[in-house]
Design an enzyme around this catalytic site. Structure first.
Site, PDB file in Angstrom:
ATOM      1  N   SER A  97       0.852  -1.185   0.000  1.00 18.15           N
ATOM      2  CA  SER A  97       0.000   0.000   0.000  1.00 18.15           C
ATOM      3  C   SER A  97       0.884   1.229   0.000  1.00 18.15           C
ATOM      4  CB  SER A  97      -0.882   0.006   1.256  1.00 18.15           C
ATOM      5  OG  SER A  97      -1.544   1.236   1.426  1.00 18.15           O
TER       6      SER A  97
ATOM      7  N   TYR B  45      -1.556  -0.513  10.655  1.00 18.16           N
ATOM      8  CA  TYR B  45      -1.784  -0.887   9.250  1.00 18.16           C
ATOM      9  C   TYR B  45      -0.528  -0.620   8.427  1.00 18.16           C
ATOM     10  CZ  TYR B  45      -3.703  -0.878   4.519  1.00 18.16           C
ATOM     11  OH  TYR B  45      -3.930  -1.131   3.196  1.00 18.16           O
TER      12      TYR B  45
END
Length: 246
Positions: free
Chosen positions: A143, A156
């Site tokens: 990501s 995350y």
């Protein structure tokens, strides 16, 4: 219908998290380009509908990527169905953002289990088979959050930094025969933000995702990496909405 690509046609591609979002978009694009796909996720109804829609070049098996045994059985089933495994797309992931002081420890543990261990289990299940074949390609979804940390994204981002490091290490260790690619998307229109339980973090994500791009943008990036000749390894692709600042 996308034109078949000679470097994609006939390849067997295993995709986790394939019941929606990036996994579904990738499956649709790759089948259109001539690949055979083996789909995995927890939601059997979605998997069955997608496989039925894609036809003979698609099959599925329910898999929970937090179970090493299930991931091994999943990859083995793909090889049994289609004869080999050429590409694994480690796509399954979760993004329950929250500030650290919210102490959502259960969510931290789930992210670690899915986002990190799920990738490792995918590698462990496929790598020996690819080494025996003398060919293979492991693609991992990281990501933009694996390149920068924002408030509410610490855990995350930590999981996505981890899979970046794992995939880069894999490339260096087995890159003579096996390709390794990291795909790092920004805001993409998927279910990820819907699973944020912290109100403030959800509001921030909603603002970021207001400029989200279609999941097929990521599918095209994955297709591009697979389509290269064997002596070309696309190591990393970072893609964002043009309007995304971070």
């Amino acid at each position: 219908m996308t034109d078949s690509n000679e470097n994609i046609a006939g390849k067997v591609v295993v995709i986790t998290g394939a019941s929606s979002g990036l996994g579904e978009a990738t499956a649709r694009r790759l089948v259109a380009e001539g690949a055979r796909v083996f789909l995995g996720a927890r939601r059997e109804e979605n998997l069955r509908a997608l496989a039925d829609d894609l036809g003979d070049n698609a099959a599925y098996q329910v898999v929970d990527v937090t179970s090493r045994d299930q991931v091994q059985q999943f990859v083995d089933a793909a090889a049994e169905k289609f004869g080999r495994v050429d590409v694994v797309v480690n796509n399954a992931g979760l993004m329950p953002l929250s500030p650290l002081d919210a102490l959502k420890v259960d969510e931290w543990e789930t992210m670690i289990d899915v986002n990190i261990k799920g990738v490792l289990y995918g590698i462990a299940a496929a790598l020996p088979r690819m080494q025996e074949q003398g060919d293979g390609h492991i693609i991992t979804l990281s990501s933009v959050a694996g390149h920068t940390v924002l408030p509410n994204s610490a855990v995350y981002s930590g999981t996505k930094y981890a899979v970046w490091a794992i995939t880069e290490g894999l490339r260096q260790e087995v890159g003579g025969e096996i390709r390794a690619t990291i795909i790092s998307p920004g805001a993409v229109d998927t279910e990820l933000p819907q699973r944020i339980s912290h109100d403030e973090a959800r509001e921030g994500a909603d603002a970021l995702y207001s400029v989200a791009i279609d999941a097929d943008a990521v599918a095209r990036a994955i297709s591009y990496a697979i389509a290269q000749p064997r002596d070309v390894d696309i190591n990393e692709i970072v893609l964002r909405p043009t309007a995304q600042a971070v």
